[in-house]
Design a protein around this motif. Structure first.
Motif, short mmCIF file in Angstrom:
data_model
loop_
_atom_site.label_atom_id
_atom_site.label_comp_id
_atom_site.label_asym_id
_atom_site.label_seq_id
_atom_site.Cartn_x
_atom_site.Cartn_y
_atom_site.Cartn_z
N PRO A 1 7.20 8.56 -3.75
CA PRO A 1 6.00 8.92 -3.01
C PRO A 1 5.42 7.76 -2.23
O PRO A 1 5.65 6.58 -2.56
N ALA A 2 4.67 8.08 -1.19
CA ALA A 2 4.12 7.06 -0.29
C ALA A 2 3.26 6.04 -1.01
O ALA A 2 3.25 4.86 -0.64
N GLU A 3 2.53 6.47 -2.06
CA GLU A 3 1.65 5.52 -2.74
C GLU A 3 2.41 4.46 -3.54
O GLU A 3 1.82 3.49 -3.99
N ARG A 4 3.71 4.67 -3.71
CA ARG A 4 4.51 3.67 -4.42
C ARG A 4 5.45 2.93 -3.46
O ARG A 4 6.49 2.42 -3.86
N VAL A 5 5.06 2.88 -2.19
CA VAL A 5 5.85 2.16 -1.17
C VAL A 5 4.95 1.17 -0.44
O VAL A 5 3.87 1.52 0.02
N VAL A 6 5.41 -0.07 -0.35
CA VAL A 6 4.73 -1.11 0.42
C VAL A 6 5.76 -1.74 1.34
O VAL A 6 6.90 -1.98 0.94
N ARG B 1 9.58 6.69 -12.43
CA ARG B 1 8.46 6.22 -11.62
C ARG B 1 8.85 4.87 -11.02
O ARG B 1 8.60 3.81 -11.58
N VAL B 2 9.48 4.95 -9.88
CA VAL B 2 9.98 3.74 -9.24
C VAL B 2 9.17 3.45 -7.98
O VAL B 2 8.53 4.34 -7.41
N ALA B 3 9.19 2.18 -7.56
CA ALA B 3 8.46 1.77 -6.36
C ALA B 3 9.36 0.89 -5.50
O ALA B 3 10.37 0.35 -5.97
N GLY B 4 8.97 0.74 -4.25
CA GLY B 4 9.71 -0.13 -3.34
C GLY B 4 8.77 -1.04 -2.57
O GLY B 4 7.76 -0.58 -2.03
N VAL B 5 9.08 -2.32 -2.55
CA VAL B 5 8.37 -3.27 -1.69
C VAL B 5 9.39 -3.71 -0.65
O VAL B 5 10.17 -4.63 -0.87
N LEU C 1 0.34 -1.47 -6.30
CA LEU C 1 1.17 -0.52 -7.04
C LEU C 1 0.62 -0.24 -8.44
O LEU C 1 0.77 0.88 -8.95
N LEU C 2 0.00 -1.23 -9.04
CA LEU C 2 -0.55 -1.03 -10.38
C LEU C 2 -1.81 -0.16 -10.36
O LEU C 2 -2.20 0.40 -11.39
N ASP C 3 -2.41 -0.01 -9.17
CA ASP C 3 -3.64 0.78 -9.06
C ASP C 3 -3.39 2.26 -8.80
O ASP C 3 -4.34 3.04 -8.79
N VAL C 4 -2.14 2.66 -8.55
CA VAL C 4 -1.88 4.08 -8.27
C VAL C 4 -2.01 4.89 -9.56
O VAL C 4 -1.97 4.34 -10.67
N ARG C 5 -2.13 6.19 -9.41
CA ARG C 5 -2.39 7.06 -10.57
C ARG C 5 -1.29 6.93 -11.62
O ARG C 5 -1.56 6.84 -12.81
#
Length: 332
Positions: free
Chosen positions: A208-213, A176-180, A229-233
């Motif tokens: 996924p789009a919800e983990r991209v800013v 579960r990775v994200a990108g800013v 990002l902390l508010d996503v499911r």
């Protein structure tokens, strides 16, 4: 009465045009004569007129450096070595700090007042490079360019750096990775995101789009992004940031939210600014040689000013390396 080049010529026993050529370092004048002229100039405390030199050579020996985001801590670390390298090559640097390319494009500073321009904050939709091209003004890109074929630039292997981060996160077990990431109209933002996405896809990990800013390469972008990002499911266990400044914003937001780094959240930056290594941050990041990035841009521009428009050596791409510090860990 002011000392003139004619006085130097009489003392050195040469013609006045020879004095002008000798003091410019023109190699058509013998080394012995150049030295004789310099000695005469020193003896008379003669200082060549820059205005006169400009009229005779049509060269100002000045270079403009356009930066539209001086509040970003990244730019002082590239502007200083750029100044030093240009100085060593015989050029003076003029820093132009308008808020946008459009404002710069209207500046009369670019009309015969300088020999070339370094563009340090170009965007993919910038109109200024085309205007400079039409004016015949030599210019190069530093750090980021327009993404168009033919850009003369000193840049970083942004895609490769993004790949390095993705592979490291996958190796640590993060799924579960994200990108800013940076703004979509910057090549640095696009390329770092592309490399990151490609390497994740090769490992079967989605983004996924919800983990991209996406946003400007600044502290506030990172700080605001973390709450989103902390508010996503499924909140991320790791965040890759478009640069170190954004990453520091994420770190501060994590501290404010009570999220432990790296125990609960891995944070990785890009650029390895000197502040990234401070004990207060000890940021895991991607390193490239900031000083060499600037030196290469200066050399490219001076070659362009000299009339070298060949395809060879038009683009310098510096390598990247992963720098592990204290903000990354295995997946919790």
């Amino acid at each position: 009465m002011a000392i003139t080049s004619h006085d130097v010529a009489r003392l050195a026993g040469v013609s006045q045009p020879t004095v002008s050529r000798a003091l410019r370092g023109d190699e058509r004048v013998s080394a012995a004569t150049r030295e004789k002229v310099r000695q005469a100039a020193r003896a008379l405390d003669y200082v060549p007129s820059e205005a006169g030199r400009t009229l005779s050579t049509r060269a100002t020996r000045r270079v403009g450096v356009i930066v539209t985001d001086l509040t970003n801590p990244f730019y002082p670390h590239v502007v200083a070595p750029l100044h030093d390298e240009l100085s060593s090559l015989g050029y003076r640097m003029m820093l132009i700090t308008e808020r946008s390319d459009e404002a710069v494009a209207q500046e009369t500073l670019l009309d015969q007042s300088m020999d070339g321009v370094v563009l340090a904050t170009a965007t993919t939709d910038s109109r200024l490079p085309a205007q400079l091209e039409r004016r015949g003004m030599p210019h190069v890109f530093l750090n980021r360019d327009t993404g168009r074929a033919g850009d003369v630039a000193s840049v970083v292997d942004n895609e490769g750096g993004g790949r390095l981060v993705a592979r490291e996160l996958v190796a640590l077990g993060h799924r579960r990775v994200a990108g800013v990431f940076g703004a979509a109209n910057t090549t640095t933002g696009r390329e770092r995101e592309l490399g990151f996405r490609l390497a994740l896809a090769e490992a079967g990990v989605g983004l996924p789009a919800e983990r991209v800013v996406r946003g400007a390469f600044e502290y506030d972008t990172g700080y605001r992004a973390l709450s989103t990002l902390l508010d996503v499911r499924e909140a991320p266990t790791a965040v890759f940031c478009g640069n170190d400044v954004v990453a520091i914003g994420v770190l501060n937001a994590a501290l404010a939210a009570g999220v432990r780094v790296p125990e609960e959240l891995t944070v990785v930056g890009f650029d390895d600014l000197p502040m990234a290594a401070w004990e207060v941050f000890r940021l895991t990041t991607v390193r490239h040689d900031l000083r060499e990035l600037s030196r290469q841009a200066a050399r490219l521009l001076v070659r362009r000013i000299a009339g070298d428009t060949g395809a060879e050596g038009r683009r310098v791409v510096l390598p990247t390396e992963f720098v592990p510090r204290a903000t990354h860990a295995r997946v919790p």
